[in-house]
Write a protein that holds these residues in place. Structure first.
Motif, short mmCIF file in Angstrom:
data_model
loop_
_atom_site.label_atom_id
_atom_site.label_comp_id
_atom_site.label_asym_id
_atom_site.label_seq_id
_atom_site.Cartn_x
_atom_site.Cartn_y
_atom_site.Cartn_z
N ASP A 15 0.71 -1.29 -0.09
CA ASP A 15 0.05 0.02 -0.05
C ASP A 15 0.88 1.33 -0.07
O ASP A 15 0.32 2.14 0.69
CB ASP A 15 -1.01 0.01 1.19
CG ASP A 15 -2.01 -1.18 1.15
OD1 ASP A 15 -2.46 -1.52 0.10
OD2 ASP A 15 -2.18 -1.77 2.11
N GLY A 16 1.90 1.13 -0.60
CA GLY A 16 2.99 2.45 -0.72
C GLY A 16 3.61 2.79 0.31
O GLY A 16 4.41 3.79 0.42
N VAL A 17 3.84 1.52 1.23
CA VAL A 17 4.82 2.07 2.35
C VAL A 17 5.72 0.74 2.57
O VAL A 17 5.46 -0.44 1.86
CB VAL A 17 4.28 2.20 3.72
CG1 VAL A 17 3.42 3.65 3.78
CG2 VAL A 17 3.24 1.16 4.13
N VAL A 18 6.71 1.10 3.22
CA VAL A 18 7.51 -0.34 3.43
C VAL A 18 7.49 -0.80 4.97
O VAL A 18 7.69 0.24 5.63
CB VAL A 18 9.07 0.32 2.96
CG1 VAL A 18 10.03 -0.97 3.50
CG2 VAL A 18 9.13 0.53 1.65
N THR A 19 7.44 -1.86 5.09
CA THR A 19 7.38 -2.41 6.56
C THR A 19 8.79 -3.35 6.68
O THR A 19 9.22 -3.96 5.79
CB THR A 19 6.03 -3.34 6.92
OG1 THR A 19 5.96 -4.33 5.80
CG2 THR A 19 4.93 -2.53 6.32
N LEU A 20 9.00 -3.21 8.00
CA LEU A 20 10.22 -4.00 8.47
C LEU A 20 9.83 -4.90 9.58
O LEU A 20 9.54 -4.15 10.51
CB LEU A 20 11.59 -3.19 8.59
CG LEU A 20 12.68 -3.95 9.26
CD1 LEU A 20 13.22 -4.98 8.13
CD2 LEU A 20 13.80 -2.82 9.43
N MET A 30 7.58 2.84 7.11
CA MET A 30 8.39 3.86 6.76
C MET A 30 7.78 4.11 5.17
O MET A 30 7.40 3.36 4.68
CB MET A 30 9.84 3.48 6.59
CG MET A 30 10.46 3.42 7.81
SD MET A 30 12.33 2.99 7.79
CE MET A 30 12.13 1.22 7.65
N THR A 31 8.04 5.41 5.01
CA THR A 31 7.75 5.93 3.49
C THR A 31 8.81 5.45 2.84
O THR A 31 10.07 4.84 3.21
CB THR A 31 7.89 7.53 3.48
OG1 THR A 31 9.21 7.89 3.67
CG2 THR A 31 6.75 8.22 4.46
N PRO A 32 8.61 5.25 1.43
CA PRO A 32 9.64 4.78 0.59
C PRO A 32 10.91 5.49 0.68
O PRO A 32 12.07 4.97 0.65
CB PRO A 32 9.19 5.01 -0.84
CG PRO A 32 7.62 4.96 -0.65
CD PRO A 32 7.31 5.35 0.72
N GLU A 33 10.87 6.62 1.09
CA GLU A 33 12.29 7.93 0.93
C GLU A 33 12.75 7.30 2.02
O GLU A 33 14.08 7.36 2.29
CB GLU A 33 11.75 9.27 0.79
CG GLU A 33 10.87 9.51 -0.18
CD GLU A 33 9.65 9.44 -0.57
OE1 GLU A 33 9.08 9.26 -1.69
OE2 GLU A 33 8.84 8.92 0.42
#
Length: 60
Positions: A15-20, A30-33
């Motif tokens: 959904d346009g975000v990064v999860t760790l 986090m945002t992609p940036e």
């Protein structure tokens, strides 16, 4: 002293975000940036750490 993690976290894009996700319930979104910059910083820190002494301090 905390022991360093030896198992890498799992990163995913959704959904346009990064999860760790990591052990013991670690979860970061986090945002992609922000994820890209975090990745660059982790790689740089890992390179420096690899050059440093690998002797473990005695456990207390």
């Amino acid at each position: 002293m905390l022991r360093p993690e030896t198992i890498a976290g799992v990163a995913a894009a959704q959904d346009g975000v990064v999860t760790l996700d990591g052990r013991d319930g670690l979860a970061i979104t986090m945002t992609p940036e922000a994820a890209a910059e975090t990745g660059r910083r982790l790689i740089a820190a890992a390179a420096l750490a690899a050059l440093q002494s690998t002797e473990e301090p005695p456990l207390e």
